[in-house]
Design a protein around this motif. Structure first.
Motif, mmCIF file in Angstrom:
data_model
loop_
_atom_site.group_PDB
_atom_site.id
_atom_site.type_symbol
_atom_site.label_atom_id
_atom_site.label_comp_id
_atom_site.label_asym_id
_atom_site.label_seq_id
_atom_site.Cartn_x
_atom_site.Cartn_y
_atom_site.Cartn_z
ATOM 1 N N LEU A 91 0.940 -1.385 -11.854
ATOM 2 C CA LEU A 91 2.262 -1.356 -12.456
ATOM 3 C C LEU A 91 2.913 -2.727 -12.289
ATOM 4 O O LEU A 91 2.607 -3.453 -11.335
ATOM 5 C CB LEU A 91 3.151 -0.298 -11.791
ATOM 6 C CG LEU A 91 2.852 1.174 -12.085
ATOM 7 C CD1 LEU A 91 3.701 2.073 -11.207
ATOM 8 C CD2 LEU A 91 3.079 1.498 -13.554
ATOM 9 N N PRO A 92 3.812 -3.105 -13.198
ATOM 10 C CA PRO A 92 4.550 -4.358 -13.002
ATOM 11 C C PRO A 92 5.566 -4.204 -11.882
ATOM 12 O O PRO A 92 6.191 -3.143 -11.731
ATOM 13 C CB PRO A 92 5.233 -4.577 -14.357
ATOM 14 C CG PRO A 92 5.359 -3.210 -14.947
ATOM 15 C CD PRO A 92 4.167 -2.438 -14.459
ATOM 16 N N ALA A 93 5.702 -5.239 -11.095
ATOM 17 C CA ALA A 93 6.604 -5.173 -9.942
ATOM 18 C C ALA A 93 7.063 -6.575 -9.586
ATOM 19 O O ALA A 93 6.535 -7.577 -10.081
ATOM 20 C CB ALA A 93 5.915 -4.513 -8.754
ATOM 21 N N MET A 94 8.042 -6.632 -8.733
ATOM 22 C CA MET A 94 8.531 -7.899 -8.192
ATOM 23 C C MET A 94 8.672 -7.740 -6.682
ATOM 24 O O MET A 94 8.917 -6.639 -6.186
ATOM 25 C CB MET A 94 9.874 -8.279 -8.820
ATOM 26 C CG MET A 94 10.961 -7.240 -8.621
ATOM 27 S SD MET A 94 12.534 -7.655 -9.409
ATOM 28 C CE MET A 94 13.072 -8.990 -8.369
ATOM 29 N N GLU A 95 8.463 -8.817 -5.973
ATOM 30 C CA GLU A 95 8.665 -8.788 -4.532
ATOM 31 C C GLU A 95 9.830 -9.703 -4.189
ATOM 32 O O GLU A 95 9.955 -10.805 -4.726
ATOM 33 C CB GLU A 95 7.401 -9.188 -3.774
ATOM 34 C CG GLU A 95 6.878 -10.573 -4.093
ATOM 35 C CD GLU A 95 5.661 -10.920 -3.273
ATOM 36 O OE1 GLU A 95 5.046 -11.965 -3.563
ATOM 37 O OE2 GLU A 95 5.319 -10.166 -2.345
ATOM 38 N N VAL A 96 10.678 -9.240 -3.319
ATOM 39 C CA VAL A 96 11.857 -9.995 -2.923
ATOM 40 C C VAL A 96 11.928 -10.017 -1.405
ATOM 41 O O VAL A 96 11.513 -9.075 -0.727
ATOM 42 C CB VAL A 96 13.148 -9.379 -3.512
ATOM 43 C CG1 VAL A 96 13.238 -9.606 -5.000
ATOM 44 C CG2 VAL A 96 13.223 -7.887 -3.215
ATOM 45 N N ARG A 97 12.407 -11.109 -0.881
ATOM 46 C CA ARG A 97 12.476 -11.299 0.566
ATOM 47 C C ARG A 97 13.909 -11.606 0.955
ATOM 48 O O ARG A 97 14.634 -12.278 0.222
ATOM 49 C CB ARG A 97 11.545 -12.431 1.001
ATOM 50 C CG ARG A 97 10.107 -12.197 0.581
ATOM 51 C CD ARG A 97 9.235 -13.414 0.834
ATOM 52 N NE ARG A 97 7.929 -13.249 0.204
ATOM 53 C CZ ARG A 97 6.868 -12.701 0.789
ATOM 54 N NH1 ARG A 97 6.983 -12.263 2.042
ATOM 55 N NH2 ARG A 97 5.722 -12.582 0.157
ATOM 56 N N ARG A 111 0.799 -1.213 0.000
ATOM 57 C CA ARG A 111 0.000 0.000 0.000
ATOM 58 C C ARG A 111 0.837 1.270 0.000
ATOM 59 O O ARG A 111 0.529 2.241 -0.705
ATOM 60 C CB ARG A 111 -0.947 -0.002 1.218
ATOM 61 C CG ARG A 111 -1.694 1.296 1.467
ATOM 62 C CD ARG A 111 -2.516 1.716 0.263
ATOM 63 N NE ARG A 111 -3.055 3.067 0.426
ATOM 64 C CZ ARG A 111 -3.588 3.777 -0.553
ATOM 65 N NH1 ARG A 111 -3.651 3.282 -1.771
ATOM 66 N NH2 ARG A 111 -4.055 4.980 -0.329
ATOM 67 N N ARG A 112 1.906 1.299 0.744
ATOM 68 C CA ARG A 112 2.700 2.514 0.843
ATOM 69 C C ARG A 112 3.291 2.882 -0.515
ATOM 70 O O ARG A 112 3.295 4.051 -0.919
ATOM 71 C CB ARG A 112 3.818 2.334 1.874
ATOM 72 C CG ARG A 112 3.281 2.058 3.276
ATOM 73 C CD ARG A 112 4.372 1.627 4.236
ATOM 74 N NE ARG A 112 5.365 2.656 4.427
ATOM 75 C CZ ARG A 112 6.635 2.547 4.021
ATOM 76 N NH1 ARG A 112 7.045 1.459 3.412
ATOM 77 N NH2 ARG A 112 7.484 3.519 4.233
ATOM 78 N N LEU A 113 3.791 1.886 -1.245
ATOM 79 C CA LEU A 113 4.365 2.148 -2.563
ATOM 80 C C LEU A 113 3.269 2.436 -3.581
ATOM 81 O O LEU A 113 3.435 3.294 -4.453
ATOM 82 C CB LEU A 113 5.214 0.959 -2.998
ATOM 83 C CG LEU A 113 5.977 1.115 -4.309
ATOM 84 C CD1 LEU A 113 6.967 2.272 -4.225
ATOM 85 C CD2 LEU A 113 6.714 -0.168 -4.680
ATOM 86 N N ALA A 114 2.146 1.727 -3.489
ATOM 87 C CA ALA A 114 1.045 1.964 -4.421
ATOM 88 C C ALA A 114 0.527 3.389 -4.289
ATOM 89 O O ALA A 114 0.225 4.056 -5.284
ATOM 90 C CB ALA A 114 -0.067 0.954 -4.165
ATOM 91 N N ARG A 115 0.423 3.862 -3.068
ATOM 92 C CA ARG A 115 -0.038 5.230 -2.851
ATOM 93 C C ARG A 115 0.957 6.237 -3.427
ATOM 94 O O ARG A 115 0.568 7.238 -4.035
ATOM 95 C CB ARG A 115 -0.226 5.456 -1.358
ATOM 96 C CG ARG A 115 -0.698 6.856 -1.005
ATOM 97 C CD ARG A 115 -0.619 7.080 0.490
ATOM 98 N NE ARG A 115 -0.904 8.451 0.834
ATOM 99 C CZ ARG A 115 -0.474 9.034 1.929
ATOM 100 N NH1 ARG A 115 0.276 8.359 2.780
ATOM 101 N NH2 ARG A 115 -0.774 10.287 2.192
ATOM 102 N N LEU A 116 2.225 5.989 -3.249
ATOM 103 C CA LEU A 116 3.250 6.881 -3.781
ATOM 104 C C LEU A 116 3.162 6.983 -5.298
ATOM 105 O O LEU A 116 3.302 8.072 -5.874
ATOM 106 C CB LEU A 116 4.640 6.376 -3.364
ATOM 107 C CG LEU A 116 5.835 7.115 -3.953
ATOM 108 C CD1 LEU A 116 6.001 8.474 -3.286
ATOM 109 C CD2 LEU A 116 7.118 6.296 -3.793
ATOM 110 N N GLN A 158 -3.426 1.156 -7.672
ATOM 111 C CA GLN A 158 -4.149 0.377 -6.677
ATOM 112 C C GLN A 158 -3.378 -0.859 -6.239
ATOM 113 O O GLN A 158 -3.475 -1.281 -5.086
ATOM 114 C CB GLN A 158 -5.506 -0.052 -7.242
ATOM 115 C CG GLN A 158 -6.483 1.088 -7.434
ATOM 116 C CD GLN A 158 -7.817 0.609 -7.976
ATOM 117 O OE1 GLN A 158 -7.948 -0.531 -8.413
ATOM 118 N NE2 GLN A 158 -8.813 1.487 -7.958
ATOM 119 N N HIS A 159 -2.620 -1.444 -7.162
ATOM 120 C CA HIS A 159 -1.900 -2.674 -6.852
ATOM 121 C C HIS A 159 -0.790 -2.860 -7.871
ATOM 122 O O HIS A 159 -0.599 -2.027 -8.778
ATOM 123 C CB HIS A 159 -2.852 -3.886 -6.866
ATOM 124 C CG HIS A 159 -3.513 -4.103 -8.195
ATOM 125 N ND1 HIS A 159 -4.709 -3.514 -8.535
ATOM 126 C CD2 HIS A 159 -3.149 -4.837 -9.276
ATOM 127 C CE1 HIS A 159 -5.055 -3.868 -9.762
ATOM 128 N NE2 HIS A 159 -4.125 -4.665 -10.233
#
Length: 620
Positions: A418-424, A73-78, A82-83
C-alpha cells in the motif's frame, strides 16, 4: 497543489526516456499523495481536471529509487500487506510520477457554450482547448457519486430533457447539442442554464443537489470507476447517486491507518524478513524457523535466529485475546494497546543503538506535582516514527463511519503493498489517574452527557451505513471524550505558548477500560517536529503550568453562553460544548474529524461546575 512546471518531454536521470513518455501535468508532495490527492481523488491543474489513477501496474512504473519500500510490520500485518511504498516524488528529474486520467469528461466552451465530452471538441494534441474557438475548455463543475464509491459525469442530457419524459433513455438520441451558459444575475445554481438545440426548454441547475434529484429522473448508479480506466468493467450497483461539486471534500475521503514503530520492531533490523512473516508465523519450533530462514535466504539469515524468535513472540503477544475470529477493529485495538504498554514502560536511548527509532524516557523532574491535577505517568518521547498508510477511500461518508463495503480499494486486483508515508518527530505522553478517573466516570451527570454524545454518534453511524446491523458500536465514552477534549486543549495551548503551528501537532488517544492516556506529538514530514521544543514542554513543572493554563483557557469561549449551553453541536449532534472558537482543531490534527468533544467534561458548566474532571483547578 503546486503550480505545474512547463510541459515538456521528460527524460530519466541518465537522459533516457521513460518506457512511456507521458506528458507532465503538475506536481504534488508525497504527503499529499496520501492525504489529499490519493487514488480516486480529483486534482485541478490550471484549467484542467484529472482523477488519480489506481495502483494496478504501479509496481512496474514506480521506480524503486524514487518510490522506495518502507517497512512497519505491525501495520503491515493489520492491513494484510507485506510492505509499503512511498509515492514517487514529483521533481524535474523524476522519471515517472503519479498517473492521472482526465475527469470529468464533460467540458464546456466559454465562447461557443457547447457542452460535450472533451474529445468531441477535437482539441489539438496535448492541449485542452476548443478546436473551433481556441478557448480554454472548462471541466464540468458537477459530478455524481454514490456511497459505494462510484463516480460519474453529471447526466446533463437527462436533466435537460426531463420535462419531455426522457427518463433513463439513451443520452443524445434527440440529435441535438447541449449548451451551457451563465445568466450572470447571481452566483447561485439558478444562473447556470443548460439547453439543447433540439428545442426543449432551457433549464437551470437549481434542484440538482437534492437527494432525490437523480432518482426522480429514473437514474441509478452505473458503477463506473474512472480512476481504473475505461478497461475496468463497471460494477453492478443500483444505488441512487448524488450530485456533488467537483471540488467538494465529499467526493473523496482517505481511509488512513497508522502505527508507531515500537520495540522490538523500531530498530529496522527486522526489515529483511518482511516478505517471509506469513510463512514464519505458521512454524512453532526454533528448528523449523531456522530451516525456513536458510531456505528463504539461500544460506545464513541476515537476522540472528534469537532475534527472529523474539520478534515472533512479540507478534503473537499482539494477537487479540479471547476472539475466535477477530475483526479489523479488534486487531487495531490490540495494536494500540501494545503501543500504550510501551509508552508507559519507556525505552531509554542509552540502552540502544543510534538506529533506534523510538526513544521514550521518564522526565527528570518530580512528577508528584501533577498528582493534584489527576495526571500521572508523563513520558518524554524524544524520538518516534509513525507510518501512515492509505488503506482505501470513501465517498459521501466520513471514513470513521464507513463499513467495509463502502471502503473503495485502491486497485482492481489485490495488492501486496500500500502507499504510505513515514514521519518522524517527538511528543509528550501522559495518563490520567485511574482511581480518580473511575470515580469521576460514575457520576450521574457525567454519564448522562457522555450517553447523549454516544447516542447521537451511533445514530449517525447507522444512518450513513448501508447495513445498520453491521455498524460497530460508537467509541464515545466519558473517558474517551475527556481524553479527546484534553488533547485538543493541550494542542491549542502548546500552539500559543511553545510556538508550534496547531496543524503540526497531532493527537493519539488511548481510551479503553484498561487505558487512559494521550500522546501529543509533532510527527510531520517537514522539520517542524524534530527540534526538541515539545519534549521540553513535558517536564513536570512545564506540564503543570500548561495543563492549568489550558483548563483555564477552556473555561471560557467567545461563543459562550451558546457554546457551553449547547444541547448538540457538530455533525449529527456528536459534540456538546465544543466549537471552532474553543477546542476544535485543524482536521489533520484530530483522529476523529472534530467530533466526540465536550468542554464541559473538562471544566464543568455554570449550573454544575463540579461536572468537569479538572474543575478543582478553577476553584484554586
Amino acid at each position: 497543489m503546486t503550480p505545474p512546471p512547463a510541459r515538456r518531454r521528460r527524460t530519466g536521470a541518465d537522459g533516457a526516456a521513460p518506457a512511456r513518455n507521458l506528458p507532465r501535468r503538475g506536481t504534488v508532495r508525497r504527503a499529499q499523495a496520501i492525504t489529499t490527492y490519493g487514488v480516486g481523488s480529483l486534482v485541478a491543474v490550471d484549467q484542467e481536471s484529472f482523477i488519480v489513477s489506481g495502483l494496478d501496474g504501479a509496481d512496474e512504473h514506480w521506480s524503486s529509487d524514487e518510490s522506495p519500500r518502507i517497512h512497519e510490520r505491525r501495520l503491515a500485518r493489520l492491513l494484510g500487506v507485506q510492505h509499503f511504498r512511498l509515492p514517487p516524488a514529483s521533481e524535474d528529474t523524476s522519471r515517472d510520477g503519479i498517473r492521472v486520467r482526465r475527469f470529468p469528461l464533460m467540458h464546456s466552451c466559454p465562447e461557443c457554450n457547447d457542452l460535450r465530452r472533451h474529445r468531441d471538441f477535437n482539441p489539438p494534441a496535448g492541449r485542452s482547448v476548443c478546436g473551433t474557438c481556441e478557448a480554454d475548455l472548462v471541466p464540468s463543475r458537477f459530478v455524481i457519486a454514490c456511497e459505494a464509491g462510484h463516480l460519474d459525469d453529471f447526466p446533463y442530457w437527462h436533466w435537460v430533457h426531463r420535462a419531455a419524459g426522457a427518463g433513463a433513455t439513451t443520452a443524445g438520441q434527440c440529435g441535438g447539442t447541449l449548451k451551457m451558459r451563465t445568466s450572470g444575475r447571481s452566483s447561485s445554481l439558478r444562473s447556470i442554464l443548460v439547453s439543447c438545440t433540439c428545442g426543449v426548454p432551457e433549464v437551470s441547475m437549481e434542484g440538482s443537489f437534492r437527494k432525490s434529484a437523480l432518482k426522480d429522473l429514473g437514474l441509478r448508479c452505473r458503477g463506473t470507476r474512472p480512476w481504473l480506466g475505461t478497461s475496468a468493467p463497471a460494477q453492478v450497483c443500483g444505488m441512487t447517486p448524488r450530485t456533488l461539486q467537483r471540488g467538494s471534500s465529499a467526493v473523496w475521503q482517505p481511509v488512513l491507518k497508522s502505527a508507531l514503530s515500537i520495540p522490538p520492531w523500531s530498530d529496522g533490523r527486522a526489515d529483511p524478513l518482511a516478505e517471509h512473516w506469513e510463512e514464519l508465523r505458521k512454524l512453532s519450533s526454533r528448528a523449523e524457523v531456522e530451516m525456513c530462514l536458510k531456505f528463504a535466504f539461500k544460506g545464513e539469515s541476515p537476522v540472528p535466529i534469537d532475534e527472529v524468535m523474539t520478534l515472533l513472540d512479540a507478534e503473537r503477544e499482539e494477537d487479540p485475546s479471547g476472539e475466535d475470529a477477530p475483526t479489523f477493529d479488534h486487531r487495531y485495538r490490540a495494536l494500540r494497546s501494545k503501543e500504550y504498554e510501551r509508552l508507559r514502560a519507556g525505552n531509554d536511548e542509552r540502552e540502544h543503538s543510534r538506529d533506534e527509532q523510538f526513544v521514550c524516557e521518564t522526565p527528570l523532574g518530580d512528577t508528584t506535582a501533577l498528582h493534584p491535577l489527576g495526571v500521572t505517568g508523563p513520558m518524554l518521547v524524544k524520538k518516534l516514527r509513525e507510518v501512515r498508510a492509505l488503506k482505501a477511500f470513501t465517498r459521501l461518508s466520513d471514513p470513521d463511519s464507513a463499513v467495509d463495503p463502502h471502503e473503495v480499494p485502491l486497485s482492481d486486483s489485490p495488492l501486496r503493498w500500500l502507499p504510505a508515508m513515514e514521519v518522524r518527530g517527538e511528543g509528550v505522553f501522559l495518563r490520567l489517574d485511574e482511581d480518580r478517573l473511575g470515580s469521576w466516570e460514575k457520576a450521574t451527570a457525567v454519564a448522562a452527557r457522555a450517553e447523549r454524545i454516544r447516542t447521537a454518534h451511533q445514530r449517525t453511524l447507522e444512518q450513513r451505513a448501508g447495513d445498520p446491523s453491521r455498524v460497530a458500536p460508537s467509541p464515545a465514552t466519558a473517558r474517551m471524550v475527556l481524553l479527546h477534549t484534553l488533547a485538543h486543549a493541550l494542542i491549542n495551548e502548546w500552539s500559543l505558548e511553545a510556538g508550534y503551528p496547531s496543524a503540526s501537532l497531532r493527537e493519539r488517544l488511548y481510551a479503553a477500560d484498561d487505558m487512559a492516556g494521550v500522546l501529543v506529538y509533532t510527527a510531520t514530514s517537514d522539520s517542524a517536529g524534530s527540534l526538541g521544543g515539545l519534549v521540553a514542554q513535558g517536564e513536570p513543572d512545564h506540564l503543570d503550568r500548561t495543563i492549568r493554563s489550558a483548563v483555564r483557557r477552556a473555561e471560557w469561549c467567545s461563543s459562550d453562553p451558546l457554546c457551553v449551553e449547547s444541547e448538540a453541536s457538530g455533525t449529527g449532534g456528536t459534540n456538546l460544548a465544543a466549537c471552532h472558537a474553543c477546542v476544535m482543531l485543524p482536521e489533520t490534527s484530530c483522529e476523529h474529524n472534530n467530533i466526540l468533544l465536550d468542554r464541559a467534561l473538562l471544566v464543568g458548566t455554570p449550573e454544575d461546575p463540579h461536572l468537569g474532571f479538572f474543575s478543582g483547578i478553577l476553584a484554586c
